[in-house]
Write a protein that holds these residues in place. Structure first.
Motif, mmCIF file in Angstrom:
data_model
loop_
_atom_site.group_PDB
_atom_site.id
_atom_site.type_symbol
_atom_site.label_atom_id
_atom_site.label_comp_id
_atom_site.label_asym_id
_atom_site.label_seq_id
_atom_site.Cartn_x
_atom_site.Cartn_y
_atom_site.Cartn_z
ATOM 1 N N PRO A 1 0.828 -1.212 0.000
ATOM 2 C CA PRO A 1 0.000 0.000 0.000
ATOM 3 C C PRO A 1 0.865 1.266 0.000
ATOM 4 O O PRO A 1 1.946 1.284 0.607
ATOM 5 N N ALA A 2 0.368 2.301 -0.679
ATOM 6 C CA ALA A 2 1.149 3.533 -0.866
ATOM 7 C C ALA A 2 1.670 4.088 0.462
ATOM 8 O O ALA A 2 2.811 4.543 0.549
ATOM 9 N N ALA A 3 0.839 3.996 1.519
ATOM 10 C CA ALA A 3 1.235 4.588 2.804
ATOM 11 C C ALA A 3 2.485 3.922 3.375
ATOM 12 O O ALA A 3 3.154 4.490 4.241
ATOM 13 N N ARG A 4 2.796 2.737 2.909
ATOM 14 C CA ARG A 4 3.956 2.039 3.469
ATOM 15 C C ARG A 4 5.109 1.953 2.471
ATOM 16 O O ARG A 4 6.073 1.236 2.681
ATOM 17 N N ARG A 5 4.995 2.724 1.378
ATOM 18 C CA ARG A 5 6.101 2.751 0.408
ATOM 19 C C ARG A 5 6.968 3.970 0.702
ATOM 20 O O ARG A 5 6.568 5.092 0.450
ATOM 21 N N ASP A 6 8.146 3.702 1.242
ATOM 22 C CA ASP A 6 9.025 4.783 1.643
ATOM 23 C C ASP A 6 10.270 4.704 0.738
ATOM 24 O O ASP A 6 10.949 3.668 0.714
ATOM 25 N N ALA A 7 10.555 5.787 0.003
ATOM 26 C CA ALA A 7 11.611 5.734 -1.021
ATOM 27 C C ALA A 7 12.948 5.296 -0.423
ATOM 28 O O ALA A 7 13.641 4.435 -0.983
ATOM 29 N N ALA A 8 13.311 5.875 0.744
ATOM 30 C CA ALA A 8 14.623 5.544 1.332
ATOM 31 C C ALA A 8 14.650 4.076 1.765
ATOM 32 O O ALA A 8 15.639 3.361 1.547
ATOM 33 N N ALA A 9 13.538 3.599 2.341
ATOM 34 C CA ALA A 9 13.497 2.208 2.801
ATOM 35 C C ALA A 9 13.533 1.255 1.593
ATOM 36 O O ALA A 9 14.205 0.221 1.635
ATOM 37 N N ILE A 10 12.834 1.631 0.534
ATOM 38 C CA ILE A 10 12.846 0.756 -0.653
ATOM 39 C C ILE A 10 14.276 0.660 -1.184
ATOM 40 O O ILE A 10 14.784 -0.432 -1.466
ATOM 41 N N ALA A 11 14.962 1.801 -1.275
ATOM 42 C CA ALA A 11 16.341 1.787 -1.788
ATOM 43 C C ALA A 11 17.219 0.927 -0.869
ATOM 44 O O ALA A 11 18.027 0.121 -1.344
ATOM 45 N N GLY A 12 17.041 1.081 0.430
ATOM 46 C CA GLY A 12 17.837 0.302 1.380
ATOM 47 C C GLY A 12 17.577 -1.188 1.224
ATOM 48 O O GLY A 12 18.499 -2.007 1.210
ATOM 49 N N PHE A 13 16.288 -1.544 1.064
ATOM 50 C CA PHE A 13 15.940 -2.960 0.915
ATOM 51 C C PHE A 13 16.513 -3.517 -0.401
ATOM 52 O O PHE A 13 17.104 -4.602 -0.408
ATOM 53 N N LEU A 14 16.379 -2.756 -1.478
ATOM 54 C CA LEU A 14 16.880 -3.250 -2.771
ATOM 55 C C LEU A 14 18.391 -3.484 -2.700
ATOM 56 O O LEU A 14 18.920 -4.388 -3.354
ATOM 57 N N GLY A 15 19.069 -2.669 -1.863
ATOM 58 C CA GLY A 15 20.510 -2.840 -1.699
ATOM 59 C C GLY A 15 20.873 -4.185 -1.073
ATOM 60 O O GLY A 15 22.015 -4.639 -1.172
ATOM 61 N N ARG A 16 19.911 -4.840 -0.425
ATOM 62 C CA ARG A 16 20.179 -6.157 0.191
ATOM 63 C C ARG A 16 19.998 -7.314 -0.796
ATOM 64 O O ARG A 16 20.169 -8.470 -0.433
#
Ligand code: NAP
Length: 484
Positions: free
Chosen positions: A72-87
């Protein structure tokens, strides 16, 4: 109330089938949400594996798209997504060939928790297990997660258990049933075993009957060929509904410990009586609205597969003898609704003149759409007019009662994957449980096949075939309404 997030140990999680539907819809978005919640330690990694020739960045792009689509949009955080993709990393691997395994071995660390999620067709489970060992990738503590379906009968489930057992011990095998990861399902154990209120009444002396309903509005359109080999009995009853039944019917385990809980569930399955043909109703949806019939969706003009089933079950033990359990599940029904309803017996004698036959208490545990519990009790109807009785719900919606904490409740897949990393098998099925469930299911299916049994038609948007109503009526009971 704020939910507590306890970080897990560092891990390497390999998702075989990392580009498939389940990984895109559930596993990878679920892992992102655990990252967002702060549960993933800094050096945890997720490695996608499938045959497709992708670079790490191409895989990250597919995961970013999946997060965009399924979180859901409310839980899509750009910095967190980038951090997760880095894993994330990706390895092109063929379960049936030798490509990619050397690269995977290089990537996997042996000083962290190793978990291998088999999100591929069950026919590949054995190949993956074998190659993980053959290439020296999985260490002695590694865990494997296997998706459903786990076999299609007792013989195939036994064969699969035997194959996995050649490479992994039972304590390393996590057979997933996502129903067990639902918040309310676990709450069922809390309600039963953390309160004194219900347990003394939890027996045939006080419980008239139990109804378990899993109603869906969707058809099988798009996956008819797959579903036609399965049907409601294999797809829903043998696994999810059987697990729910076990949680209602089991004896208190001595401790909330994986084997203690699973031992008690196994005893319930073994105590199930064989089901008489007259205690089963099978249905198949007709065409309706804009959609075709089951037979059109299955692409088999003579399909006898059931898209609906209702059964009356009896458990032969001291606690439950004489209390029937009625189960029903189907597609294209009036509403999407899953619930367990426990109907208590009426008081032995009424002291009130007002006797409208509505004196039973019902405990309803809702699994979806809105998880919660509701206990129907009798009270005096307010106002003058003497002692007239009325049944009212004591309703507890978890969302209302727990506020923000209920919003943060992890989805079943999120919770179960974290349980794998923690090494907690309580909410996963043990091999003997799965085999016992098939041993009970097999004769029922074989009976239909031997008789060439045809399911009854039912109209979409209803609560199923007419005969299912009779299954209850003839016992002087009725199904709870499936509300649109
Ligand atoms: P899917 O969409 O067909 O995806 C299959 C995945 O496996 C793809 O990533 C595919 O990628 C990979 N794959 C296929 N053959 C392979 C091979 N030889 N070696 C390595 N990778 C291979 O299937 P799914 O719907 O995600 O289902 C996966 C599993 O979850 C199945 O066991 C299914 O029964 C179970 N499940 C799915 C759902 C669901 O909602 N989808 C629900 C419950 C259970 P490549 O083709 O690139 O190799």
């Amino acid at each position: 109330m704020v939910s507590r997030v306890i970080p897990v140990e560092p891990f390497d999680l390999v998702v075989f089938g990392g580009t498939g539907d389940l990984a895109r819809r559930k596993i990878l978005p679920g892992l992102y949400l655990r990252y967002l919640a702060g549960q993933m330690p800094p050096d945890a990694r997720v490695i996608g594996a499938a045959r497709g020739d992708l670079t790490d960045d191409e895989f990250r792009k597919t995961v970013a798209e999946a997060i965009e689509e399924f979180v859901p949009a409310a839980r899509r955080d750009a910095a967190a997504i980038a951090g997760f993709l880095g894993r994330l990393a990706y390895v092109a691997i063929d379960a049936k060939g030798e490509t990619g395994w050397a690269r995977l071995k290089e990537l996997i660390r042996d000083d962290v928790v190793q978990a291998f999620y088999f999100s591929v067709a069950p026919a590949l489970f054995g190949d993956l297990a074998e190659r993980l060992r053959l290439h020296g990738i999985a260490g002695p503590q590694a865990r494997i997660v296997v998706e459903k379906p786990f076999g299609r009968d007792l013989a195939s489930a036994r064969a699969l258990n035997a194959t996995l057992a050649q490479h992994f011990t039972e304590s390393q095998i996590y057979r997933i049933d996502h129903y067990l990861g639902k918040e309310t399902v676990q709450n069922l154990m809390a309600v039963r075993f953390a309160n004194i209120l219900f347990e003394p009444l939890w027996k045939s002396e006080y419980i008239d009957h139990v109804q378990i309903t899993v109603a869906e509005t969707v058809s099988v359109n798009g996956r008819g060929a797959y579903y036609d080999k399965s049907g409601a009995m294999r797809d829903m009853v043998q696994n999810h509904m059987m697990q729910l039944l076990c949680l209602i019917a089991m004896e208190p385990p001595y401790h909330f410990d994986p084997d203690a809980v699973r031992d008690e569930k196994l005893k319930v399955i073994r105590a199930l009586d064989p089901v008489r043909p007259e205690d089963i109703v099978r249905g198949q949806y007709r065409a309706g609205g804009d959609e075709g019939s089951y037979v059109e969706h299955s692409e088999n003009p003579d399909s006898r597969t059931e898209s609906y089933i209702a059964l009356k079950l009896n458990i032969s033990n001291w606690r439950w003898k004489g209390t029937p359990f009625y189960l029903r599940t189907g597609k294209r029904l009036r509403a999407r609704e899953s619930e367990i309803a426990i109907t208590f017996k009426e008081p032995p004698h009424s002291i009130f003149d007002d006797d409208r036959g509505w004196r039973e208490n019902v405990l309803v545990i809702r699994l979806q759409p809105d998880e919660g519990m509701n206990l129907k009790v009798m009270i005096k109807e307010p106002g003058p007019g003497g002692m007239r009785l009325v049944q009212v719900p004591l309703d507890m919606s978890f969302a209302d009662a727990l506020g923000d904490a209920a919003q943060d409740v992890p989805d079943a897949y999120e919770r179960l994957i974290m349980d794998v990393i923690r090494g907690n098998q309580t909410l996963f099925m043990r091999g003997d449980e799965v085999e016992a469930a098939w041993a009970w299911t097999d004769p029922i299916i074989e009976g239909w096949e031997a008789r060439g049994h045809r399911p009854q038609g039912y109209d979409p948007g209803t609560s199923g075939p007419e005969d299912a109503l009779m299954l209850m009526h003839r016992d002087g009971r009725r199904w709870r309404e499936i509300k649109a």
